[in-house]
Design a protein around this motif. Structure first.
Motif, PDB file in Angstrom:
ATOM      1  N   GLU A 135       0.843  -1.251  -0.352  1.00  0.00           N
ATOM      2  CA  GLU A 135      -0.439  -0.019   0.331  1.00  0.00           C
ATOM      3  C   GLU A 135       0.548   1.447  -0.223  1.00  0.00           C
ATOM      4  OE1 GLU A 135      -3.968  -0.977   2.464  1.00  0.00           O
ATOM      5  OE2 GLU A 135      -2.136  -1.731   3.216  1.00  0.00           O
ATOM      6  N   LEU A 136       2.314   1.153  -0.202  1.00  0.00           N
ATOM      7  CA  LEU A 136       2.890   2.021  -0.184  1.00  0.00           C
ATOM      8  C   LEU A 136       4.549   1.813  -0.322  1.00  0.00           C
ATOM      9  CD1 LEU A 136       3.287   5.795   0.436  1.00  0.00           C
ATOM     10  CD2 LEU A 136       4.123   5.504   3.476  1.00  0.00           C
ATOM     11  N   LEU A 137       5.228   2.447  -0.756  1.00  0.00           N
ATOM     12  CA  LEU A 137       6.777   1.885  -1.019  1.00  0.00           C
ATOM     13  C   LEU A 137       7.001   2.993  -0.528  1.00  0.00           C
ATOM     14  CD1 LEU A 137       8.865   0.861  -2.802  1.00  0.00           C
ATOM     15  CD2 LEU A 137       8.296   2.622  -4.702  1.00  0.00           C
ATOM     16  N   VAL A 138       8.207   3.013   0.382  1.00  0.00           N
ATOM     17  CA  VAL A 138       8.894   4.327   0.916  1.00  0.00           C
ATOM     18  C   VAL A 138      10.943   3.969  -0.353  1.00  0.00           C
ATOM     19  CG1 VAL A 138      10.301   5.572   2.334  1.00  0.00           C
ATOM     20  CG2 VAL A 138       7.598   4.724   2.377  1.00  0.00           C
ATOM     21  N   HIS A 139      11.104   5.208  -0.578  1.00  0.00           N
ATOM     22  CA  HIS A 139      12.140   4.932  -1.740  1.00  0.00           C
ATOM     23  C   HIS A 139      13.578   6.217  -0.968  1.00  0.00           C
ATOM     24  CE1 HIS A 139      11.555   7.774  -5.182  1.00  0.00           C
ATOM     25  NE2 HIS A 139       9.965   6.092  -4.594  1.00  0.00           N
ATOM     26  N   VAL A 140      14.896   5.550  -1.299  1.00  0.00           N
ATOM     27  CA  VAL A 140      15.638   6.630  -1.029  1.00  0.00           C
ATOM     28  C   VAL A 140      16.675   6.886  -2.800  1.00  0.00           C
ATOM     29  CG1 VAL A 140      17.784   7.532  -0.182  1.00  0.00           C
ATOM     30  CG2 VAL A 140      15.814   6.523   0.947  1.00  0.00           C
ATOM     31  N   PRO A 141      16.307   7.800  -3.173  1.00  0.00           N
ATOM     32  CA  PRO A 141      16.706   8.024  -5.138  1.00  0.00           C
ATOM     33  C   PRO A 141      18.094   7.463  -5.143  1.00  0.00           C
ATOM     34  CG  PRO A 141      16.655  10.131  -3.862  1.00  0.00           C
ATOM     35  CD  PRO A 141      16.495   9.221  -2.713  1.00  0.00           C
ATOM     36  N   SER A 142      18.529   6.222  -6.265  1.00  0.00           N
ATOM     37  CA  SER A 142      18.806   5.579  -6.664  1.00  0.00           C
ATOM     38  C   SER A 142      18.555   5.039  -8.108  1.00  0.00           C
ATOM     39  CB  SER A 142      19.018   4.030  -5.460  1.00  0.00           C
ATOM     40  OG  SER A 142      19.685   3.461  -6.202  1.00  0.00           O
ATOM     41  N   ALA A 155       8.241   4.431   6.696  1.00  0.00           N
ATOM     42  CA  ALA A 155       7.373   3.220   5.764  1.00  0.00           C
ATOM     43  C   ALA A 155       7.021   2.247   7.647  1.00  0.00           C
ATOM     44  CB  ALA A 155       8.338   2.143   5.673  1.00  0.00           C
ATOM     45  N   GLY A 156       7.540   2.867   8.947  1.00  0.00           N
ATOM     46  CA  GLY A 156       7.558   1.833   9.976  1.00  0.00           C
ATOM     47  C   GLY A 156       5.641   2.969  10.283  1.00  0.00           C
ATOM     48  N   LEU A 160       2.503   0.577  11.375  1.00  0.00           N
ATOM     49  CA  LEU A 160       2.485   1.009  12.014  1.00  0.00           C
ATOM     50  C   LEU A 160       0.415   1.458  11.987  1.00  0.00           C
ATOM     51  CD1 LEU A 160       5.039   2.541  14.719  1.00  0.00           C
ATOM     52  CD2 LEU A 160       4.373  -0.149  14.879  1.00  0.00           C
ATOM     53  N   ALA A 161       0.048   2.102  11.330  1.00  0.00           N
ATOM     54  CA  ALA A 161      -0.876   2.315  11.408  1.00  0.00           C
ATOM     55  C   ALA A 161      -2.134   1.501  10.065  1.00  0.00           C
ATOM     56  CB  ALA A 161      -1.450   3.854  10.465  1.00  0.00           C
ATOM     57  N   GLY A 162      -1.857  -0.214  10.054  1.00  0.00           N
ATOM     58  CA  GLY A 162      -1.660  -1.048   9.662  1.00  0.00           C
ATOM     59  C   GLY A 162      -1.646  -1.003   8.323  1.00  0.00           C
ATOM     60  N   LYS A 163      -1.091  -0.372   7.265  1.00  0.00           N
ATOM     61  CA  LYS A 163      -0.942  -0.362   5.900  1.00  0.00           C
ATOM     62  C   LYS A 163       0.645  -1.807   5.429  1.00  0.00           C
ATOM     63  CE  LYS A 163      -3.604   3.384   4.904  1.00  0.00           C
ATOM     64  NZ  LYS A 163      -4.419   3.017   4.614  1.00  0.00           N
ATOM     65  N   ARG A 164       0.487  -2.441   4.839  1.00  0.00           N
ATOM     66  CA  ARG A 164       1.681  -2.960   3.731  1.00  0.00           C
ATOM     67  C   ARG A 164       2.346  -1.738   3.408  1.00  0.00           C
ATOM     68  NH1 ARG A 164      -3.027  -5.479   3.216  1.00  0.00           N
ATOM     69  NH2 ARG A 164      -3.162  -5.006   0.943  1.00  0.00           N
ATOM     70  N   ALA A 165       3.750  -1.532   4.041  1.00  0.00           N
ATOM     71  CA  ALA A 165       4.755  -0.960   3.761  1.00  0.00           C
ATOM     72  C   ALA A 165       5.778  -1.594   2.868  1.00  0.00           C
ATOM     73  CB  ALA A 165       4.246   0.335   3.985  1.00  0.00           C
ATOM     74  N   LEU A 166       7.005  -1.142   2.098  1.00  0.00           N
ATOM     75  CA  LEU A 166       7.937  -1.846   2.171  1.00  0.00           C
ATOM     76  C   LEU A 166       9.119  -0.463   1.736  1.00  0.00           C
ATOM     77  CD1 LEU A 166       9.195  -2.943  -1.291  1.00  0.00           C
ATOM     78  CD2 LEU A 166       6.730  -2.077  -1.000  1.00  0.00           C
ATOM     79  N   ILE A 167      10.117  -0.736   1.331  1.00  0.00           N
ATOM     80  CA  ILE A 167      11.368   0.964   1.573  1.00  0.00           C
ATOM     81  C   ILE A 167      12.370   0.299   0.105  1.00  0.00           C
ATOM     82  CG2 ILE A 167      13.248   1.385   2.373  1.00  0.00           C
ATOM     83  CD1 ILE A 167      11.972   1.174   4.865  1.00  0.00           C
ATOM     84  N   VAL A 168      12.431   0.584  -1.145  1.00  0.00           N
ATOM     85  CA  VAL A 168      13.888   0.306  -1.622  1.00  0.00           C
ATOM     86  C   VAL A 168      14.706   1.705  -1.460  1.00  0.00           C
ATOM     87  CG1 VAL A 168      14.041   0.690  -4.105  1.00  0.00           C
ATOM     88  CG2 VAL A 168      11.967  -0.895  -3.447  1.00  0.00           C
ATOM     89  N   TYR A 172      10.288  -1.995  18.130  1.00  0.00           N
ATOM     90  CA  TYR A 172       8.239  -1.991  18.686  1.00  0.00           C
ATOM     91  C   TYR A 172       7.868  -2.682  17.119  1.00  0.00           C
ATOM     92  CZ  TYR A 172       9.524   2.488  21.235  1.00  0.00           C
ATOM     93  OH  TYR A 172       9.584   3.210  22.750  1.00  0.00           O
ATOM     94  N   HIS A 173       8.439  -3.832  17.207  1.00  0.00           N
ATOM     95  CA  HIS A 173       7.850  -4.751  16.081  1.00  0.00           C
ATOM     96  C   HIS A 173       7.131  -4.072  14.940  1.00  0.00           C
ATOM     97  CE1 HIS A 173       9.178  -7.541  19.644  1.00  0.00           C
ATOM     98  NE2 HIS A 173       8.903  -6.678  20.528  1.00  0.00           N
ATOM     99  N   VAL A 174       8.544  -3.682  14.324  1.00  0.00           N
ATOM    100  CA  VAL A 174       7.535  -3.259  13.094  1.00  0.00           C
ATOM    101  C   VAL A 174       7.972  -4.038  11.523  1.00  0.00           C
ATOM    102  CG1 VAL A 174       7.502  -1.249  11.363  1.00  0.00           C
ATOM    103  CG2 VAL A 174       7.834  -0.592  14.107  1.00  0.00           C
ATOM    104  N   GLY A 175       7.167  -5.068  11.232  1.00  0.00           N
ATOM    105  CA  GLY A 175       7.620  -5.738   9.721  1.00  0.00           C
ATOM    106  C   GLY A 175       7.710  -4.499   8.617  1.00  0.00           C
ATOM    107  N   LEU A 176       9.036  -4.391   8.185  1.00  0.00           N
ATOM    108  CA  LEU A 176       8.843  -3.364   7.097  1.00  0.00           C
ATOM    109  C   LEU A 176      10.089  -4.590   5.790  1.00  0.00           C
ATOM    110  CD1 LEU A 176      10.313  -0.113   8.139  1.00  0.00           C
ATOM    111  CD2 LEU A 176       8.311  -0.575   7.098  1.00  0.00           C
ATOM    112  N   PRO A 177       9.433  -4.872   5.050  1.00  0.00           N
ATOM    113  CA  PRO A 177      10.198  -5.220   3.906  1.00  0.00           C
ATOM    114  C   PRO A 177      10.846  -3.962   3.221  1.00  0.00           C
ATOM    115  CG  PRO A 177       7.834  -5.809   3.645  1.00  0.00           C
ATOM    116  CD  PRO A 177       7.860  -5.133   4.316  1.00  0.00           C
TER     117      PRO A 177
END
Length: 180
Positions: A21-28, A58-59, A63-71, A91-96
């Motif tokens: 539901e959300l992609l958070v990315h750092v420029p690359s 993303a964290g 925590l707000a219930g969204k499926r978020a990932l990081i690239v 804080y047990h935050v599931g982050l792929p």
């Protein structure tokens, strides 16, 4: 700049199987094909200036219930480590996290070899699960691995990393050529 190929397409497909539901990315520039593919698939994205900021954004979404990932790139774990260990793990935050690796075969920047070579050991020392993906496994394995990494990170509520060797010269080959 690395282009889209069977491996990057498979990694994206695996994550999309998880329905982010959300992609958070750092420029690359090397991760750009991944980022573009997620955006073209309709995944909302947020650009973070630094890796620890990506973990925070993303964290918070996770925590707000969204499926978020990081690239991000693997050399950014130096920046992200405190946020990953004192926030995401604590804080047990599931982050792929999909991190393109640097410093291996095909790397053109001599400076990056020193830091990136230590990333797997750094993640191990921090207790962060990581899985390498390169031409040694098939694109289908990339898909299954990224899908299950996302699912497992969410289920266990822990950050988990797929280290994607996007610069490896064999990645540009067809899968059957890379396997030789």
């Amino acid at each position: 700049m690395a282009g889209s190929n069977a491996y990057t397409d498979a990694a994206v497909a695996g994550v999309l199987d998880w329905e982010p539901e959300l992609l958070v990315h750092v420029p690359s520039s090397h991760a750009a094909p991944l980022i573009r593919a997620f955006e073209q698939a309709g995944t909302p994205s947020v650009l973070a200036n630094r890796e620890e900021e990506a973990v925070g954004i993303a964290g918070g979404a996770a925590l707000a219930g969204k499926r978020a990932l990081i690239v991000m790139q693997d050399n950014g774990f130096g920046n992200a480590l405190t946020a990953l260990t004192t926030f995401a793990k604590a804080y047990h935050v599931g982050l792929p996290i999909l991190a393109n690796t640097r410093g291996g075969l095909g790397e053109y920047n001599a400076m990056i070899h020193e830091f990136s070579a230590a990333v797997p050991a750094l993640l191990t020392a921090a207790g962060i699960h990581h899985t390498p993906l390169g031409p040694h496994v098939s694109p289908e394995a990339w898909r299954v691995t990224t899908r299950d990494l996302c699912r497992t990170a969410a289920m266990t509520r822990r950050p988990m990393v797929a280290l994607l060797d996007l610069l490896h010269p064999a990645i540009e080959l067809r899968p059957e050529e890379a396997a030789r």
